[in-house]
Design an enzyme around this catalytic site. Sequence first.
Site, mmCIF file in Angstrom:
data_model
loop_
_atom_site.group_PDB
_atom_site.id
_atom_site.type_symbol
_atom_site.label_atom_id
_atom_site.label_comp_id
_atom_site.label_asym_id
_atom_site.label_seq_id
_atom_site.Cartn_x
_atom_site.Cartn_y
_atom_site.Cartn_z
ATOM 1 N N GLY A 29 0.876 -0.871 -0.899
ATOM 2 C CA GLY A 29 0.396 0.323 0.072
ATOM 3 C C GLY A 29 0.973 1.326 0.345
ATOM 4 N N GLN A 55 3.397 9.875 2.095
ATOM 5 C CA GLN A 55 4.596 9.280 1.624
ATOM 6 C C GLN A 55 5.151 10.271 1.026
ATOM 7 O OE1 GLN A 55 2.434 4.859 2.652
ATOM 8 N NE2 GLN A 55 3.967 4.657 3.456
ATOM 9 N N CYS A 82 5.651 -0.589 7.531
ATOM 10 C CA CYS A 82 5.391 1.321 6.555
ATOM 11 C C CYS A 82 6.477 1.402 6.028
ATOM 12 C CB CYS A 82 5.702 2.328 7.818
ATOM 13 S SG CYS A 82 4.827 3.212 6.676
ATOM 14 N N LEU A 83 6.717 1.239 4.540
ATOM 15 C CA LEU A 83 7.586 1.921 3.788
ATOM 16 C C LEU A 83 8.599 3.352 4.135
ATOM 17 C CD1 LEU A 83 5.769 1.452 0.323
ATOM 18 C CD2 LEU A 83 8.201 0.072 1.343
ATOM 19 N N HIS A 94 -4.678 1.391 7.809
ATOM 20 C CA HIS A 94 -3.071 1.863 8.030
ATOM 21 C C HIS A 94 -2.797 2.630 7.094
ATOM 22 C CE1 HIS A 94 1.638 0.967 7.943
ATOM 23 N NE2 HIS A 94 1.339 1.971 6.802
ATOM 24 N N GLU A 95 -3.811 2.959 5.442
ATOM 25 C CA GLU A 95 -3.096 4.140 4.345
ATOM 26 C C GLU A 95 -3.720 4.988 5.101
ATOM 27 O OE1 GLU A 95 -0.636 3.512 2.236
ATOM 28 O OE2 GLU A 95 -0.711 1.258 2.970
ATOM 29 N N HIS A 135 -2.270 7.742 7.623
ATOM 30 C CA HIS A 135 -0.830 8.021 6.748
ATOM 31 C C HIS A 135 -1.958 9.706 6.628
ATOM 32 C CE1 HIS A 135 2.793 6.169 6.365
ATOM 33 N NE2 HIS A 135 2.052 4.731 5.940
HETATM 34 O O1 GNR Z 1 4.619 -2.430 3.025
HETATM 35 C C1 GNR Z 1 2.801 -2.604 3.888
HETATM 36 N N1 GNR Z 1 3.552 -3.639 4.353
HETATM 37 C C2 GNR Z 1 2.608 -3.846 5.348
HETATM 38 C C3 GNR Z 1 2.102 -4.565 6.422
HETATM 39 C C4 GNR Z 1 1.335 -4.724 7.785
HETATM 40 C C5 GNR Z 1 0.466 -3.580 7.409
HETATM 41 C C6 GNR Z 1 0.560 -2.899 6.822
HETATM 42 C C7 GNR Z 1 1.436 -2.706 5.810
HETATM 43 S S1 GNR Z 1 1.416 -1.010 4.469
HETATM 44 C C8 GNR Z 1 3.320 -0.762 4.273
HETATM 45 C C9 GNR Z 1 2.954 0.003 2.864
HETATM 46 C C10 GNR Z 1 2.969 1.530 3.878
HETATM 47 O O2 GNR Z 1 2.951 1.735 4.301
HETATM 48 N N2 GNR Z 1 2.508 1.982 3.492
HETATM 49 O O3 GNR Z 1 1.751 3.262 4.201
HETATM 50 NI NI NI Z 2 3.069 3.760 5.518
#
Ligand code: GNR
Ligand code: NI
Length: 167
Positions: A46, A51, A91-92, A133-134, A137
């Site tokens: 995601g 980001q 999270c990236l 999660h997104e 952000h």
């Molecule tokens: O790549 C991602 N893996 C992930 C694993 C577990 C819960 C959420 C994520 S999202 C993350 C990519 C990211 O940072 N999206 O904002």
């Molecule tokens: Ni993230």
Amino acid sequence: MALLDILEFPDPRLRTKASLINNVDGKLATFADDMLETMYTAPGVGLAASQVNFHKRLIVIDVTEEKKSPLILINPEIITREGDMETEEGCLSIPGFWETVRRSENIQLKAINRQGEEFTLEAEGFLAVCIQHEMDHLEGKLFVDYISKTKRQMIRKKLLKQQKVRD
Ligand code: GNR
Ligand code: NI
């Protein structure tokens, strides 16, 4: 297509609250495609516009193995939630760290697609977790906000040190 730079914690720009998108045009659709390319390349499941330093309510997701099911959500809104689950999240923008986060297990949401049409979506399990999660952000929220201050500061220190040697 273009690859976008991903901001990393503790960059204060990640704390910006994203604003609503009021016009879905070709330029936005192209940007969403660039986000998808950036996400697949990273690789990640995601990516939120926040980001890549674009503070509008746009997220892209693909949790499938085949990586052929891109989902673009504009102005996503959760309508209903049911159940709880805990997932190890990464999270990236916080590379190399994983922490357990509790989120809703089933969600119903509405959003706008890349054609500018409203649609609803039901998601469960890992997809539901990723959407939440997104959407965090877009509020300037990161998974480290759910852990202890001590752990968060340890992660902050390690990432700052890593970022210094890189540039
Ligand atoms: O790549 C991602 N893996 C992930 C694993 C577990 C819960 C959420 C994520 S999202 C993350 C990519 C990211 O940072 N999206 O904002
Ligand atoms: Ni993230």
